[in-house]
Design an enzyme around this catalytic site. Structure first.
Site, PDB file in Angstrom:
ATOM      1  N   TYR A  36       1.665  -3.003  10.129  1.00  0.00           N
ATOM      2  CA  TYR A  36       0.374  -2.604   9.587  1.00  0.00           C
ATOM      3  C   TYR A  36      -0.542  -2.141  10.709  1.00  0.00           C
ATOM      4  O   TYR A  36      -0.704  -2.819  11.715  1.00  0.00           O
ATOM      5  CB  TYR A  36      -0.277  -3.752   8.813  1.00  0.00           C
ATOM      6  CG  TYR A  36       0.526  -4.184   7.610  1.00  0.00           C
ATOM      7  CD1 TYR A  36       0.746  -3.303   6.557  1.00  0.00           C
ATOM      8  CD2 TYR A  36       1.071  -5.464   7.528  1.00  0.00           C
ATOM      9  CE1 TYR A  36       1.496  -3.683   5.454  1.00  0.00           C
ATOM     10  CE2 TYR A  36       1.815  -5.852   6.430  1.00  0.00           C
ATOM     11  CZ  TYR A  36       2.025  -4.960   5.393  1.00  0.00           C
ATOM     12  OH  TYR A  36       2.771  -5.332   4.306  1.00  0.00           O
ATOM     13  N   ASP A  37      -1.161  -0.963  10.510  1.00  0.00           N
ATOM     14  CA  ASP A  37      -2.036  -0.436  11.552  1.00  0.00           C
ATOM     15  C   ASP A  37      -3.517  -0.547  11.194  1.00  0.00           C
ATOM     16  O   ASP A  37      -4.367  -0.053  11.931  1.00  0.00           O
ATOM     17  CB  ASP A  37      -1.679   1.018  11.886  1.00  0.00           C
ATOM     18  CG  ASP A  37      -1.637   1.929  10.664  1.00  0.00           C
ATOM     19  OD1 ASP A  37      -1.842   1.441   9.537  1.00  0.00           O
ATOM     20  OD2 ASP A  37      -1.398   3.135  10.847  1.00  0.00           O
ATOM     21  N   ALA A  38      -3.836  -1.197  10.068  1.00  0.00           N
ATOM     22  CA  ALA A  38      -5.242  -1.432   9.707  1.00  0.00           C
ATOM     23  C   ALA A  38      -5.321  -2.508   8.637  1.00  0.00           C
ATOM     24  O   ALA A  38      -4.389  -2.700   7.849  1.00  0.00           O
ATOM     25  CB  ALA A  38      -5.902  -0.153   9.197  1.00  0.00           C
ATOM     26  N   SER A  98      -1.687   5.002   8.821  1.00  0.00           N
ATOM     27  CA  SER A  98      -0.461   5.361   8.105  1.00  0.00           C
ATOM     28  C   SER A  98       0.068   4.223   7.250  1.00  0.00           C
ATOM     29  O   SER A  98       0.759   4.460   6.251  1.00  0.00           O
ATOM     30  CB  SER A  98       0.619   5.798   9.105  1.00  0.00           C
ATOM     31  OG  SER A  98       0.910   4.743  10.018  1.00  0.00           O
TER      32      SER A  98
END
Length: 243
Positions: free
Chosen positions: A5-7, A206
């Site tokens: 997970y990027d956020a 993303s």
């Protein structure tokens, strides 16, 4: 949080606090995510406070700086949608200070309860000081002015310590019933517009993770958007006690 997970897109009421009481276990997890460099944006249907006030309150609660640019609430979402899609508008608002502030920051004019005849748009949010006169003014603007009917959300109830209280959706239902009109647009969760704003603020990640306390609002939005979602049981949704 898994490295994939990027956020993190986090709800506030029922996740960070309940009626001002901090949910410590969740705050510890949020603090760890921020310290680890995770991209965190707060996304709430609560339109009673401005993003500036939320910035102060969240920074104090979490013990980390939370700038306005990392906050999207339904007051900002409604004001921004109106600006981008209909331009500067003359608004009769039902809501609290946060809604008025965000409307004005977006370049809209907000008229008082006695000035409904000048409104080309009615914007409805949670108003914990609602009166019949406020509802009557909105009704007149919608039926006589044929004003555009914009709402901040349809949440039927709002989480507080020990249960819930009526939410913005209850006020929306009153006006839809009295006018015979359905709202023209919902700028809040679970609709995609407010999530798109939050993802913009997160730098268009993303693979974000959405965190909320409601199956019907937060999880529904995540499913519709194809985003992984995590339900916390510290707000509206609870595990029923065993018999």
């Amino acid at each position: 949080m898994p490295n994939c997970y990027d956020a993190l897109i986090l709800d506030v009421d029922g996740v960070v606090w309940l009626e001002g009481t901090l949910i410590e276990e969740n705050i510890r997890a949020i603090r760890k995510a921020i310290d680890a460099g995770v991209n965190v944006v707060f996304l709430t249907n609560n339109a009673t406070r401005s993003r500036r006030i939320y910035s102060i309150l969240l920074s104090d609660a979490i013990g980390r700086e939370i700038p306005e640019s990392r906050i999207v609430n339904s007051a900002y979402s409604a004001a921004e949608w109106l600006k981008r899609h209909r331009g500067p508008s003359r608004v009769y608002p039902i809501g609290e200070e946060g809604l008025i502030v965000e409307l004005q920051l977006a370049g809209h004019l907000a008229f008082s309860v006695t000035e409904w005849r000048y409104a080309d748009t009615v914007v409805v949010g949670l108003d914990r000081h609602i009166t019949y006169h406020k509802l009557m003014a909105a009704h007149k603007a919608l039926t006589r002015n044929k004003a555009f009917f914009l709402i901040t959300n349809r949440d039927p109830a709002y989480p507080v310590t020990g249960g819930t209280i009526p939410g913005a959706g209850a006020i929306v239902s009153f006006l839809e019933t009295s006018t015979g009109r359905k709202a023209d647009y919902n700028a809040g969760k679970p609709e995609k517009w407010i999530l798109e704003l939050a993802l913009e603020r997160a730098g268009k990640p993303s693979n974000p993770l959405l965190v909320g306390d409601r199956v019907d609002i937060d999880m529904s939005m995540g499913v519709k958007a194809g985003i992984d979602s995590l339900l916390v049981l510290t707000g509206v949704t609870r595990i029923p006690p065993e018999d």
